[in-house]
Design a protein around this motif. Sequence first.
Motif, PDB file in Angstrom:
ATOM      1  N   VAL A  43       0.839  -1.205   0.000  1.00 15.30           N
ATOM      2  CA  VAL A  43       0.000   0.000   0.000  1.00 15.30           C
ATOM      3  C   VAL A  43       0.869   1.249   0.000  1.00 15.30           C
ATOM      4  CG1 VAL A  43      -1.650   1.362   1.345  1.00 15.30           C
ATOM      5  CG2 VAL A  43      -1.993  -1.101   1.067  1.00 15.30           C
ATOM      6  N   ALA A  44       1.919   1.228   0.810  1.00 12.06           N
ATOM      7  CA  ALA A  44       2.820   2.383   0.887  1.00 12.06           C
ATOM      8  C   ALA A  44       3.507   2.637  -0.452  1.00 12.06           C
ATOM      9  CB  ALA A  44       3.857   2.155   1.978  1.00 12.06           C
ATOM     10  N   ALA A  45       3.962   1.572  -1.103  1.00 14.92           N
ATOM     11  CA  ALA A  45       4.625   1.721  -2.403  1.00 14.92           C
ATOM     12  C   ALA A  45       3.655   2.268  -3.455  1.00 14.92           C
ATOM     13  CB  ALA A  45       5.198   0.384  -2.845  1.00 14.92           C
ATOM     14  N   LEU A  46       2.406   1.798  -3.407  1.00 16.54           N
ATOM     15  CA  LEU A  46       1.405   2.293  -4.346  1.00 16.54           C
ATOM     16  C   LEU A  46       1.115   3.776  -4.111  1.00 16.54           C
ATOM     17  CD1 LEU A  46      -1.121  -0.696  -4.387  1.00 16.54           C
ATOM     18  CD2 LEU A  46       0.393   0.018  -6.239  1.00 16.54           C
ATOM     19  N   LEU A  47       1.012   4.158  -2.846  1.00 15.36           N
ATOM     20  CA  LEU A  47       0.778   5.567  -2.519  1.00 15.36           C
ATOM     21  C   LEU A  47       1.936   6.437  -3.005  1.00 15.36           C
ATOM     22  CD1 LEU A  47      -0.637   5.203   1.099  1.00 15.36           C
ATOM     23  CD2 LEU A  47      -1.904   5.969  -0.909  1.00 15.36           C
ATOM     24  N   ALA A  48       3.165   5.946  -2.817  1.00 15.33           N
ATOM     25  CA  ALA A  48       4.341   6.709  -3.250  1.00 15.33           C
ATOM     26  C   ALA A  48       4.380   6.817  -4.772  1.00 15.33           C
ATOM     27  CB  ALA A  48       5.610   6.038  -2.737  1.00 15.33           C
ATOM     28  N   GLY A  49       4.022   5.723  -5.446  1.00 16.28           N
ATOM     29  CA  GLY A  49       4.022   5.757  -6.898  1.00 16.28           C
ATOM     30  C   GLY A  49       2.990   6.721  -7.449  1.00 16.28           C
ATOM     31  N   GLU A  50       1.876   6.863  -6.730  1.00 16.49           N
ATOM     32  CA  GLU A  50       0.820   7.771  -7.171  1.00 16.49           C
ATOM     33  C   GLU A  50       1.232   9.231  -7.008  1.00 16.49           C
ATOM     34  OE1 GLU A  50      -3.156   8.416  -8.643  1.00 16.49           O
ATOM     35  OE2 GLU A  50      -1.858   6.650  -8.537  1.00 16.49           O
ATOM     36  N   SER A  51       1.970   9.529  -5.907  1.00 18.22           N
ATOM     37  CA  SER A  51       2.318  10.928  -5.624  1.00 18.22           C
ATOM     38  C   SER A  51       3.610  11.360  -6.300  1.00 18.22           C
ATOM     39  CB  SER A  51       2.458  11.132  -4.113  1.00 18.22           C
ATOM     40  OG  SER A  51       3.634  10.487  -3.637  1.00 18.22           O
ATOM     41  N   GLY A  52       4.537  10.411  -6.448  1.00 20.98           N
ATOM     42  CA  GLY A  52       5.816  10.737  -7.062  1.00 20.98           C
ATOM     43  C   GLY A  52       6.732  11.558  -6.175  1.00 20.98           C
ATOM     44  N   SER A  53       6.392  11.715  -4.882  1.00 25.47           N
ATOM     45  CA  SER A  53       7.207  12.528  -3.983  1.00 25.47           C
ATOM     46  C   SER A  53       8.152  11.699  -3.117  1.00 25.47           C
ATOM     47  CB  SER A  53       6.300  13.367  -3.073  1.00 25.47           C
ATOM     48  OG  SER A  53       5.496  12.525  -2.257  1.00 25.47           O
ATOM     49  N   LEU A  54       8.080  10.360  -3.256  1.00 25.85           N
ATOM     50  CA  LEU A  54       8.922   9.484  -2.454  1.00 25.85           C
ATOM     51  C   LEU A  54       9.187   8.213  -3.252  1.00 25.85           C
ATOM     52  CD1 LEU A  54      10.150   8.897   0.441  1.00 25.85           C
ATOM     53  CD2 LEU A  54       7.996   7.733   0.946  1.00 25.85           C
ATOM     54  N   PRO A  55      10.447   7.757  -3.292  1.00 27.41           N
ATOM     55  CA  PRO A  55      10.731   6.508  -4.010  1.00 27.41           C
ATOM     56  C   PRO A  55       9.892   5.355  -3.452  1.00 27.41           C
ATOM     57  CG  PRO A  55      12.754   7.674  -3.482  1.00 27.41           C
ATOM     58  CD  PRO A  55      11.662   8.391  -2.759  1.00 27.41           C
ATOM     59  N   GLU A  56       9.408   4.515  -4.344  1.00 27.30           N
ATOM     60  CA  GLU A  56       8.514   3.435  -3.936  1.00 27.30           C
ATOM     61  C   GLU A  56       9.198   2.454  -2.990  1.00 27.30           C
ATOM     62  OE1 GLU A  56       6.619   1.614  -7.281  1.00 27.30           O
ATOM     63  OE2 GLU A  56       6.272   3.527  -8.266  1.00 27.30           O
ATOM     64  N   LEU A  57      10.480   2.180  -3.195  1.00 28.27           N
ATOM     65  CA  LEU A  57      11.199   1.247  -2.333  1.00 28.27           C
ATOM     66  C   LEU A  57      11.281   1.787  -0.908  1.00 28.27           C
ATOM     67  CD1 LEU A  57      12.734  -1.410  -2.182  1.00 28.27           C
ATOM     68  CD2 LEU A  57      14.834  -0.160  -2.755  1.00 28.27           C
ATOM     69  N   ALA A  58      11.587   3.083  -0.791  1.00 29.33           N
ATOM     70  CA  ALA A  58      11.663   3.701   0.541  1.00 29.33           C
ATOM     71  C   ALA A  58      10.297   3.699   1.213  1.00 29.33           C
ATOM     72  CB  ALA A  58      12.189   5.132   0.421  1.00 29.33           C
ATOM     73  N   ALA A  59       9.260   3.991   0.434  1.00 27.44           N
ATOM     74  CA  ALA A  59       7.907   3.991   0.983  1.00 27.44           C
ATOM     75  C   ALA A  59       7.516   2.606   1.466  1.00 27.44           C
ATOM     76  CB  ALA A  59       6.915   4.480  -0.062  1.00 27.44           C
ATOM     77  N   GLY A  60       7.866   1.584   0.666  1.00 24.05           N
ATOM     78  CA  GLY A  60       7.568   0.213   1.067  1.00 24.05           C
ATOM     79  C   GLY A  60       8.267  -0.161   2.357  1.00 24.05           C
ATOM     80  N   ALA A  61       9.510   0.291   2.517  1.00 23.13           N
ATOM     81  CA  ALA A  61      10.250  -0.005   3.740  1.00 23.13           C
ATOM     82  C   ALA A  61       9.596   0.662   4.954  1.00 23.13           C
ATOM     83  CB  ALA A  61      11.700   0.459   3.603  1.00 23.13           C
ATOM     84  N   ILE A  62       9.166   1.904   4.784  1.00 23.26           N
ATOM     85  CA  ILE A  62       8.511   2.617   5.883  1.00 23.26           C
ATOM     86  C   ILE A  62       7.177   1.952   6.235  1.00 23.26           C
ATOM     87  CG2 ILE A  62       7.421   4.786   6.589  1.00 23.26           C
ATOM     88  CD1 ILE A  62       9.451   6.233   4.796  1.00 23.26           C
ATOM     89  N   GLY A  63       6.361   1.709   5.207  1.00 23.82           N
ATOM     90  CA  GLY A  63       5.057   1.099   5.457  1.00 23.82           C
ATOM     91  C   GLY A  63       5.161  -0.297   6.024  1.00 23.82           C
ATOM     92  N   GLY A  64       6.065  -1.099   5.487  1.00 23.58           N
ATOM     93  CA  GLY A  64       6.215  -2.476   5.958  1.00 23.58           C
ATOM     94  C   GLY A  64       6.739  -2.573   7.377  1.00 23.58           C
ATOM     95  N   SER A  65       7.759  -1.773   7.699  1.00 25.75           N
ATOM     96  CA  SER A  65       8.324  -1.826   9.052  1.00 25.75           C
ATOM     97  C   SER A  65       7.342  -1.286  10.088  1.00 25.75           C
ATOM     98  CB  SER A  65       9.642  -1.041   9.101  1.00 25.75           C
ATOM     99  OG  SER A  65       9.443   0.315   8.724  1.00 25.75           O
ATOM    100  N   THR A  66       6.627  -0.233   9.732  1.00 26.66           N
ATOM    101  CA  THR A  66       5.629   0.312  10.647  1.00 26.66           C
ATOM    102  C   THR A  66       4.497  -0.691  10.868  1.00 26.66           C
ATOM    103  OG1 THR A  66       6.103   2.528   9.823  1.00 26.66           O
ATOM    104  CG2 THR A  66       4.107   2.256  11.120  1.00 26.66           C
ATOM    105  N   ALA A  67       4.077  -1.356   9.786  1.00 26.55           N
ATOM    106  CA  ALA A  67       3.032  -2.372   9.903  1.00 26.55           C
ATOM    107  C   ALA A  67       3.489  -3.531  10.779  1.00 26.55           C
ATOM    108  CB  ALA A  67       2.642  -2.886   8.515  1.00 26.55           C
ATOM    109  N   LEU A  68       4.744  -3.931  10.643  1.00 23.40           N
ATOM    110  CA  LEU A  68       5.270  -5.025  11.464  1.00 23.40           C
ATOM    111  C   LEU A  68       5.244  -4.653  12.942  1.00 23.40           C
ATOM    112  CD1 LEU A  68       6.620  -7.767  11.785  1.00 23.40           C
ATOM    113  CD2 LEU A  68       8.833  -6.653  11.386  1.00 23.40           C
ATOM    114  N   MET A  69       5.666  -3.429  13.259  1.00 24.80           N
ATOM    115  CA  MET A  69       5.676  -3.002  14.664  1.00 24.80           C
ATOM    116  C   MET A  69       4.273  -2.958  15.250  1.00 24.80           C
ATOM    117  SD  MET A  69       8.652  -0.087  15.010  1.00 24.80           S
ATOM    118  CE  MET A  69       8.101   0.914  13.625  1.00 24.80           C
TER     119      MET A  69
END
Length: 205
Positions: A85-111
């Motif tokens: 979801v985070a990567a998709l959101l980043a891809g839609e906005s273009g303001s954050l690399p999708e890989l970085a967004a995925g890392a943020i969303g995934g790690s936050t979801a895990l916690m």
Amino acid sequence: MSVIPLVFTSGWASGINAYAVVLLLGLFGATGVSDEVPAALQRTDVLIVAGVLFLCEAIADKIPYVDSVWDTAHTVIRPVAGAVVAALLAGESGSLPELAAGAIGGSTALMSHLVKAGTRMAVNTSPEPFSNVGMSIAEDLGVAGVITFAIFNPVAAAVIAAVLLVLGIVTVLFLASRIRRFLRRRAQRREEKRLAGTGGHWPPG
């Protein structure tokens, strides 16, 4: 505006109920409430699957011990969903690399998933089922409220999600003894079932 606050909030919420996040974001996008929701989340098939799985979780999440089994099964699913979801959101906005967004969303979801799972283990040490129902309803309402708020005010919603995450971690640490008690009981039940399956005798050593 950077998509990081929305990425963080969606990650936190995905760790609690990933299906609700996909369903809510998809509905917000499909109904025109938000222009920042990726088209992939607005697809009819995605909304139907998310809705069905959300209903399944709504039931399983309110049954003592079943909720912990469900959480165990979703230890991988929720962080992956948060990352996607985070990567998709980043891809839609273009303001954050999708890989970085995925890392943020995934790690936050895990916690947040670990907080949820740990809290449920502690709740399951209580014999009555009402606390499970109350916790589940509070989580569902919290996810719905924070995600909805994030659509209109992502920064403030991210602050709320961060505070809730920290409070959750502190709560799990406070309930550590009850969580250990739950794990001991589960291990004991598994051992009893194993012995029952072998006729109640230890195998020869």
